[in-house]
Design an enzyme around this catalytic site. Structure first.
Site, PDB file in Angstrom:
ATOM      1  N   HIS A 124       2.325  -0.023 -23.339  1.00  0.00           N
ATOM      2  CA  HIS A 124       2.528   0.884 -22.962  1.00  0.00           C
ATOM      3  C   HIS A 124       1.005   1.592 -22.651  1.00  0.00           C
ATOM      4  O   HIS A 124       1.145   2.773 -21.862  1.00  0.00           O
ATOM      5  CB  HIS A 124       3.189   1.851 -24.157  1.00  0.00           C
ATOM      6  CG  HIS A 124       4.610   1.567 -23.999  1.00  0.00           C
ATOM      7  ND1 HIS A 124       5.455   1.977 -25.267  1.00  0.00           N
ATOM      8  CD2 HIS A 124       5.430   1.108 -23.277  1.00  0.00           C
ATOM      9  CE1 HIS A 124       6.662   1.572 -25.011  1.00  0.00           C
ATOM     10  NE2 HIS A 124       6.798   1.065 -23.633  1.00  0.00           N
ATOM     11  N   GLU A 174      10.720  -9.658 -20.761  1.00  0.00           N
ATOM     12  CA  GLU A 174      11.499  -9.028 -21.800  1.00  0.00           C
ATOM     13  C   GLU A 174      12.510 -10.053 -22.338  1.00  0.00           C
ATOM     14  O   GLU A 174      12.863 -10.133 -23.545  1.00  0.00           O
ATOM     15  CB  GLU A 174      12.328  -7.721 -21.295  1.00  0.00           C
ATOM     16  CG  GLU A 174      11.599  -6.516 -21.076  1.00  0.00           C
ATOM     17  CD  GLU A 174      10.909  -5.663 -22.046  1.00  0.00           C
ATOM     18  OE1 GLU A 174      10.858  -6.380 -23.118  1.00  0.00           O
ATOM     19  OE2 GLU A 174      10.591  -4.423 -21.749  1.00  0.00           O
ATOM     20  N   ARG A 227      25.073  19.488 -24.663  1.00  0.00           N
ATOM     21  CA  ARG A 227      24.770  18.863 -25.890  1.00  0.00           C
ATOM     22  C   ARG A 227      25.374  17.467 -25.860  1.00  0.00           C
ATOM     23  O   ARG A 227      25.983  16.914 -27.044  1.00  0.00           O
ATOM     24  CB  ARG A 227      25.276  19.548 -27.115  1.00  0.00           C
ATOM     25  CG  ARG A 227      24.749  20.987 -26.843  1.00  0.00           C
ATOM     26  CD  ARG A 227      24.575  21.764 -28.346  1.00  0.00           C
ATOM     27  NE  ARG A 227      24.060  23.014 -28.002  1.00  0.00           N
ATOM     28  CZ  ARG A 227      24.624  24.115 -27.898  1.00  0.00           C
ATOM     29  NH1 ARG A 227      25.822  24.213 -27.605  1.00  0.00           N
ATOM     30  NH2 ARG A 227      23.602  25.499 -28.012  1.00  0.00           N
TER      31      ARG A 227
HETATM   32  P1  NAD Z   1      13.199   0.274 -12.394  1.00  0.00           P
HETATM   33  O1  NAD Z   1      14.091   1.056 -12.774  1.00  0.00           O
HETATM   34  O2  NAD Z   1      11.796   1.138 -11.785  1.00  0.00           O
HETATM   35  O3  NAD Z   1      13.600  -0.601 -11.208  1.00  0.00           O
HETATM   36  C1  NAD Z   1      12.613  -1.538 -10.777  1.00  0.00           C
HETATM   37  C2  NAD Z   1      12.737  -1.606  -8.823  1.00  0.00           C
HETATM   38  O4  NAD Z   1      13.597  -2.194  -8.721  1.00  0.00           O
HETATM   39  C3  NAD Z   1      12.888  -0.077  -8.781  1.00  0.00           C
HETATM   40  O5  NAD Z   1      12.245   0.282  -7.300  1.00  0.00           O
HETATM   41  C4  NAD Z   1      14.385   0.025  -8.294  1.00  0.00           C
HETATM   42  O6  NAD Z   1      14.875   1.015  -7.371  1.00  0.00           O
HETATM   43  C5  NAD Z   1      14.554  -1.471  -7.591  1.00  0.00           C
HETATM   44  N1  NAD Z   1      15.860  -1.929  -7.743  1.00  0.00           N
HETATM   45  C6  NAD Z   1      17.069  -1.642  -8.862  1.00  0.00           C
HETATM   46  N2  NAD Z   1      17.972  -2.272  -8.715  1.00  0.00           N
HETATM   47  C7  NAD Z   1      17.682  -3.229  -7.455  1.00  0.00           C
HETATM   48  C8  NAD Z   1      18.529  -4.106  -6.965  1.00  0.00           C
HETATM   49  N3  NAD Z   1      19.603  -4.573  -7.531  1.00  0.00           N
HETATM   50  N4  NAD Z   1      17.948  -4.518  -5.572  1.00  0.00           N
HETATM   51  C9  NAD Z   1      16.826  -3.966  -5.443  1.00  0.00           C
HETATM   52  N5  NAD Z   1      15.903  -3.290  -5.783  1.00  0.00           N
HETATM   53  C10 NAD Z   1      16.603  -2.701  -7.035  1.00  0.00           C
HETATM   54  O7  NAD Z   1      12.272  -0.512 -13.412  1.00  0.00           O
HETATM   55  P2  NAD Z   1      13.080  -1.532 -14.515  1.00  0.00           P
HETATM   56  O8  NAD Z   1      12.128  -2.857 -14.816  1.00  0.00           O
HETATM   57  O9  NAD Z   1      14.262  -1.765 -14.368  1.00  0.00           O
HETATM   58  O10 NAD Z   1      13.121  -0.696 -15.793  1.00  0.00           O
HETATM   59  C11 NAD Z   1      11.689  -0.374 -16.213  1.00  0.00           C
HETATM   60  C12 NAD Z   1      12.010   0.940 -17.189  1.00  0.00           C
HETATM   61  O11 NAD Z   1      12.704   0.554 -18.254  1.00  0.00           O
HETATM   62  C13 NAD Z   1      10.744   1.513 -17.710  1.00  0.00           C
HETATM   63  O12 NAD Z   1      10.729   2.940 -17.739  1.00  0.00           O
HETATM   64  C14 NAD Z   1      10.923   1.243 -19.280  1.00  0.00           C
HETATM   65  O13 NAD Z   1      10.176   1.996 -20.104  1.00  0.00           O
HETATM   66  C15 NAD Z   1      12.405   1.192 -19.722  1.00  0.00           C
HETATM   67  N6  NAD Z   1      12.648   0.454 -20.562  1.00  0.00           N
HETATM   68  C16 NAD Z   1      13.728   0.971 -21.387  1.00  0.00           C
HETATM   69  C17 NAD Z   1      14.191   0.477 -22.350  1.00  0.00           C
HETATM   70  C18 NAD Z   1      15.225   0.874 -23.505  1.00  0.00           C
HETATM   71  O14 NAD Z   1      15.608   0.003 -24.354  1.00  0.00           O
HETATM   72  N7  NAD Z   1      15.925   1.958 -23.093  1.00  0.00           N
HETATM   73  C19 NAD Z   1      13.926  -1.141 -22.641  1.00  0.00           C
HETATM   74  C20 NAD Z   1      12.782  -1.564 -21.779  1.00  0.00           C
HETATM   75  C21 NAD Z   1      12.276  -0.842 -20.824  1.00  0.00           C
END
Ligand code: NAD
Ligand code: GLY
Length: 362
Positions: free
Chosen positions: A251, A184, A120
């Site tokens: 989305h 973003e 929780r």
């Molecule tokens: P991700 O987490 O899939 O990372 C992208 C890729 O980069 C992955 O293959 C990861 O393993 C790799 N990676 C990460 N760090 C690395 C590094 N330093 N060096 C080499 N490779 C690396 O994608 P993302 O773009 O970071 O995040 C997208 C996700 O975030 C989506 O699911 C989206 O819905 C979510 N999101 C959430 C919010 C929120 O407010 N919570 C806001 C925007 C997006």
């Protein structure tokens, strides 16, 4: 290093942004009084950065339970989340054992949701390693997983105790992922910060070249915008919805194409062009501002044409958006560059025109 604050009364927390922060035990130890934590990462990020983090904490007697998940948006689901709970239970992690997310937005969102729900609620720390996660997803406490029928449909608001954005981790980030993060960043300029949009127009090449000062400025400026919005509207009853510019369309693209086919930032880019197009059709922004918006995304190397899922499919997927009220889709649209608003008042004819005009025709 710069430190910003997300102001949420007794749940306020710092965002540290700088180079080499994975080596800064002083920034983490205050949150690890019981000298134990679980670090959730994935098969790509763990080989790059887990050892460094373990070294930093291990030297100070912190025992770490590593949890390494498969990499990819398609694994942001209940099954993978179950793997996190399995290890936490097997290792007898307790209520005072923090979960540390080490990775991009997928790891951050899933770890946060695990932290919100395991026993929780256990303490949660964000160490974002993608540009997208450093400028957006690690800040603000939206956590969750995807459902086959809709993106991010299961989750919780659950704030971290601290966010550590180490810009050095971006050295290994592939270019395509860097560009996805820039989508973003542009969003903040479009919804509330015209001077930042203009700064991006002047500095896009530096960002793409990973100029350290430009990255630091863009990350800090983005986090400042996000911190202000979250501080004012944590649960999205007002201004926070503006952060979803381009996301209603985006989305739908992600779900419609299958999770992972389009990067989240890429889908947001094409979705934002659709939102700008709809804003222009409503007479809210000029043709010139729509072109100016599109031009910046193009210069960032982001897609500005959406896949042709078909209008009916778009409408069906957008009908599952979290902003839907009384069955009515609500859109974040632009009133100007630097000013956005939410509206449910969109004539279907104009929406269909956007869905026809902004997609790729074979
Ligand atoms: P991700 O987490 O899939 O990372 C992208 C890729 O980069 C992955 O293959 C990861 O393993 C790799 N990676 C990460 N760090 C690395 C590094 N330093 N060096 C080499 N490779 C690396 O994608 P993302 O773009 O970071 O995040 C997208 C996700 O975030 C989506 O699911 C989206 O819905 C979510 N999101 C959430 C919010 C929120 O407010 N919570 C806001 C925007 C997006
Ligand atoms: N990325 C959208 C939000 O945090 O509200």
């Amino acid at each position: 290093m710069q430190t910003l604050t997300v102001g949420l009364a007794e749940r306020s927390y710092p965002i540290h942004i700088g180079t080499g922060l994975l080596g800064r035990h002083d920034l983490l130890l205050p949150y690890l009084p019981h000298k134990r934590a679980a670090v959730v990462s994935n098969t790509t990020v763990a080989p790059l950065y887990l050892e460094s983090l373990l070294g930093t904490l291990g030297k100070h007697g912190v025992g770490i339970v590593p949890i390494i998940l498969p990499d990819g948006e398609k694994y942001k689901n209940a099954e993978t989340l179950g793997l996190v709970y399995d290890t936490l239970l097997r290792e007898r992690c307790e209520r005072n054992t923090p979960l540390i997310a080490l990775g991009g937005g997928v790891i951050g969102d899933m770890t946060g949701y695990a932290a919100a729900t395991y026993l929780r609620g256990v303490p949660f720390i964000q160490i974002p390693t993608t540009l997208l996660a450093q400028v957006d997803s690690s800040v603000g406490g939206k956590t969750g997983i995807n459902h086959p029928l809709g993106k991010n449909m299961v989750g919780a608001f659950y704030q971290p105790l601290v966010v550590l954005a180490d810009i050095a981790t971006l050295d290994t980030l592939p270019d395509q992922e860097l560009r996805a993060g820039i989508a973003e960043i542009i969003k903040y300029g479009l919804i509330r910060d015209l001077p930042f949009f203009e700064w991006l127009e002047q500095n896009m090449e530096k960002l793409l070249a990973r100029d350290a000062a430009a990255l630091q400025y863009a990350i800090a400026h983005s986090c400042q915008n996000k911190a202000e919005i979250v501080g004012a509207d944590e649960r999205e009853s007002g201004e926070r919805a503006l952060l979803n510019l381009g996301h209603t369309f985006g989305h739908a693209i992600e779900t419609g194409m299958g999770y992972g086919a389009w990067l989240h930032g890429e889908a947001v880019a094409a979705g934002t062009i659709m939102a700008a197009d709809l804003s222009r059709r409503l007479g809210w922004i000029s043709e010139q501002d729509a072109v100016r918006t599109r031009r910046l995304f193009e210069r960032a190397g982001l897609p500005v044409i959406a896949p042709d899922l078909g209008a009916e499919k778009y409408l069906q997927l957008m009908g599952l958006d979290k902003k839907v009220v009384g069955g009515k889709i609500r859109f974040v649209l632009l009133e100007a560059i630097g000013r956005a608003t939410v509206t449910g008042d969109v004539p279907e004819e104009l929406l269909r025109q956007t869905l026809a005009a902004c997609v790729k025709h074979e």
